[in-house]
Write a protein that holds these residues in place. Structure first.
Motif, PDB file in Angstrom:
ATOM      1  N   PHE B 339      38.951  35.609  35.620  1.00 22.64           N
ATOM      2  CA  PHE B 339      40.332  35.244  35.313  1.00 22.64           C
ATOM      3  C   PHE B 339      41.211  35.216  36.562  1.00 22.64           C
ATOM      4  O   PHE B 339      42.331  34.700  36.528  1.00 22.64           O
ATOM      5  CB  PHE B 339      40.917  36.226  34.289  1.00 22.64           C
ATOM      6  N   TRP B 340      40.706  35.753  37.663  1.00 23.06           N
ATOM      7  CA  TRP B 340      41.554  35.874  38.850  1.00 23.06           C
ATOM      8  C   TRP B 340      42.025  34.554  39.457  1.00 23.06           C
ATOM      9  O   TRP B 340      43.130  34.500  40.013  1.00 23.06           O
ATOM     10  CB  TRP B 340      40.868  36.758  39.884  1.00 23.06           C
ATOM     11  N   PRO B 341      41.239  33.476  39.381  1.00 19.96           N
ATOM     12  CA  PRO B 341      41.807  32.213  39.878  1.00 19.96           C
ATOM     13  C   PRO B 341      43.109  31.855  39.176  1.00 19.96           C
ATOM     14  O   PRO B 341      44.030  31.328  39.793  1.00 19.96           O
ATOM     15  CB  PRO B 341      40.690  31.203  39.586  1.00 19.96           C
ATOM     16  N   VAL B 342      43.199  32.164  37.864  1.00 18.14           N
ATOM     17  CA  VAL B 342      44.453  31.898  37.149  1.00 18.14           C
ATOM     18  C   VAL B 342      45.572  32.774  37.705  1.00 18.14           C
ATOM     19  O   VAL B 342      46.705  32.314  37.921  1.00 18.14           O
ATOM     20  CB  VAL B 342      44.275  32.151  35.631  1.00 18.14           C
ATOM     21  N   VAL B 343      45.236  34.033  37.977  1.00 20.36           N
ATOM     22  CA  VAL B 343      46.243  34.922  38.568  1.00 20.36           C
ATOM     23  C   VAL B 343      46.721  34.359  39.902  1.00 20.36           C
ATOM     24  O   VAL B 343      47.928  34.277  40.175  1.00 20.36           O
ATOM     25  CB  VAL B 343      45.654  36.339  38.776  1.00 20.36           C
TER      26      VAL B 343
END
Lengths: 429, 429
Positions: B339-343
């Motif tokens: 999910f970190w790319p979205v963050v």
């Protein structure tokens, strides 16, 4: 001397060494006609009326060109170009009143040269011209601040004739005498007899063109002049610009600056997209896109087509290329969640380096690289970040790359804030 | 009328209703003396010399003040303030030649008011004053474009006296007549007799102060005027500004804009740091920091202390508060690596929204919110992002928050590029 409002451009030469049918001043160099460059620069400097001396054979072409340009100009015909360019000047005598600028239609002048030229008086000379063949050039001997002799093959000349003169109408008397005496009158003959003062303008860009090879050389020179100095890091100066100016030289007549912008953007996104397959190929292509990123600006400036819109869009696209590349690299490296804050900081830092300098321009309407020259020496500019990315990815240090980027960029923002504030507070105090 | 170079300021009033020893024009309102506001605004509008009519008791204070301000001013003493402010004007007759601006030392004028006032001629009147007590105000009756009557308690007045006049020296003749006839001469008496033209300036900010309550009211008004319009989102207009202006009103005499900047920055970082312990408390404090973020600008503008440096540093600090908060929230939410790319995109988007608008200002030296008013209606501005963060965190939708931010911000950048380009290309076409 008062501000110069009139310019006489001698454009009746036959240009036999050039080949082809187009008169030399209408030849394109780096995407623009030589005459376009001269006229638009002079117009920006306050010249309001132009007098062009042309060969009757080329009249229609020059008229069409001037109409398209929308510049008030009078065309004077010289039906006997073989009588020399001194005779061309003589023919312009009725069209001019008051001081005027005289320039050669086949010379290319930088804007800085013309600005300094019109501020002076007399024959504009250059003691150390860098962009012409001195053996072929017209040389000048100076005595007591005036032209003592002028011509090709002078021994130990003091300076070189730039083909640019700030004259008053008294020069036409010398021209008339010579026309009465001789069958052929060169401009050098007129200047020798009129013996105007010399106005020394050293170190500025100007050149002339006689052959197709000269045209290509001039195009390269114009593109080299078009490199934007500020904001370039060491990688740009040592590597990127050397390649991008060659590419620009090849493409300047073939593509628009906007096409170059989108091409560099496309290559950047392609580099990002390559990461899952080959991080090494992606890193190399990212560096290629960094080189290509210089091309749009070089072509735009060399062809006098630069616009603030182009700069704005290009800079936002650059941010997205950086984001896409680093994000794709991080995803395909499969970092654990615990490392992602570093990735985020590295990404943010590369945007914030630009943000802090651009926001400075928005706040003060000044370039921070001009105000704080030290910033140019501190690493962390885009060309340097991209080159560092390529090197570290090739060496397999991807984790270290993100750590380094996170550190360097935010440190650079901090230094930008500190040095920028000191500069502004110092000015006020 | 020619540009006004001289201003007469009537400052001999005793200000009995105010209490305390300080003469009214030297009272501070929103951190600046009333006289400072008037003099510095008029100086910016081209007034070069000031004549102050003062009570001899206050001479030293006014002289000290003017010395500190560094403004060329002549002080005229009125030893008998009880003779009225018409008598004060009469005393200034020797100090003035040519057209002059006459203003009351206890009135507060917005810069926009004075700009329009000096462009006209005669008694400057306002048909619908919003910031004074009309029952107490001096009213004006207009006939044929001139003052037909002026005074308190006029029935159905056409407009109200703003205490500001653009006069020529002929007004001193009327003043001299009245001084010969009466023991007490009010300015209204002089104006009634001179019957100058009226110059209508509606809708601009001006007010007067008689009592300590008036001072507090004026301070609130000045802070309300100091709200920067452009760039404010709907949350700012409906919530943040209503609170921040109150805070600014309380603090305007107590803290500097820089202190407010650092305080808001500190609260923002504190909000970020609270995330591991209580995301809910952190989200609320983040919204509090968003409110406080308005205070520095409001105090700076209300006290005439705004600087480009303050704006530059503040805007970079805002970016870091956003980064710190969202990064801390993401870390303490323990998102999986996937999910970190979205963050990262959510974080980058919040910086790029600002980057794209600020880079526009750098490129075109214009405000994109002025050029493209539609942008103000599209959500995604900082106040809106922060409010959304608070609401979604309170509801427990942290994942959705980052998805929403990533989507909204980059969409907004795209829209900014499209509308900005259309605007620029449209202007050129």
């Amino acid at each position: 001397m008062a501000r110069i409002k009139h310019a006489v451009i001698l454009a009746a030469g036959e240009g036999r060494r050039m080949g082809g049918g187009e008169p030399k001043p209408l030849r394109r160099v780096a995407g623009r006609e030589i005459l376009y460059r001269t006229v638009s620069a002079l117009r920006d400097l306050g010249v309001e009326e132009f007098v062009l001396v042309v060969n009757p054979d080329h009249r229609a072409r020059f008229e069409g060109f001037l109409r398209k340009l929308g510049v008030p100009a009078e065309i004077v015909l010289n039906p006997s170009p073989e009588k020399g360019n001194g005779y061309s000047l003589y023919l312009a005598r009725e069209a001019v009143s008051g001081p005027f600028l005289l320039v050669m239609g086949d010379h290319i002048y930088g804007e800085g040269f013309l600005r300094r030229a019109v501020a002076g008086e007399g024959a504009v000379v250059d003691p150390g011209p860098r962009f012409i063949d001195r053996d072929e050039a017209t040389a000048v001997r100076v005595r007591d601040g005036r032209v003592a002799d002028i011509g090709k093959g002078l021994r130990d000349p003091d300076a070189y004739d730039t083909g640019c003169f700030v004259l008053d109408p008294s020069v036409f008397a010398a021209a008339a005498e010579l026309v009465a005496e001789r069958r052929e009158v060169e401009l050098a003959d007129v200047i020798r007899r009129a013996a105007p003062p010399v106005h020394i303008v050293p170190g500025e860009f100007w050149t002339d063109v006689d052959t197709p090879a000269d045209l290509r050389r001039a195009s390269r020179l114009l593109i080299a002049q078009a490199v934007k100095g500020t904001g370039d890091g060491i990688v740009s100066r040592l590597i990127n610009r050397r390649i991008s100016t060659r590419i620009s030289g090849l493409l300047v007549d073939r593509i628009t600056p906007w096409q170059a912008t989108w091409a560099a953007f496309g290559v950047g996104l392609l580099a990002a997209g390559l990461n899952p397959w080959s991080p090494v190929a992606a890193a190399v292509l990212y560096q290629v896109s960094s080189i290509l990123d210089g091309v749009d600006g070089e072509i735009a400036r060399a062809t006098l087509r630069q616009t603030p819109l182009g700069g704005w869009v290009d800079s936002v696209l650059d941010r997205y290329v950086d984001i896409a590349y680093l994000l794709a690299l991080a995803v395909s490296t499969r970092f654990p969640a615990g490392f992602w804050p570093v990735v985020a900081l590295a990404l943010l830092g590369s945007v914030l380096v630009s943000y802090s300098t651009e926001r400075y321009r928005g706040a003060f309407a000044r370039d921070i690289y001009r105000d704080v020259p030290a910033l140019a020496l501190i690493p962390g500019k885009r060309d340097e970040r991209i080159f560092l990315s390529m090197v570290l990815v090739l060496l397999g240090y991807v984790r270290e790359l993100f750590l380094a980027l996170a550190l360097i960029t935010h440190l650079r923002v901090l230094i930008t804030l500190l040095l920028g504030s000191r500069e502004i507070l110092g000015k006020r105090g």
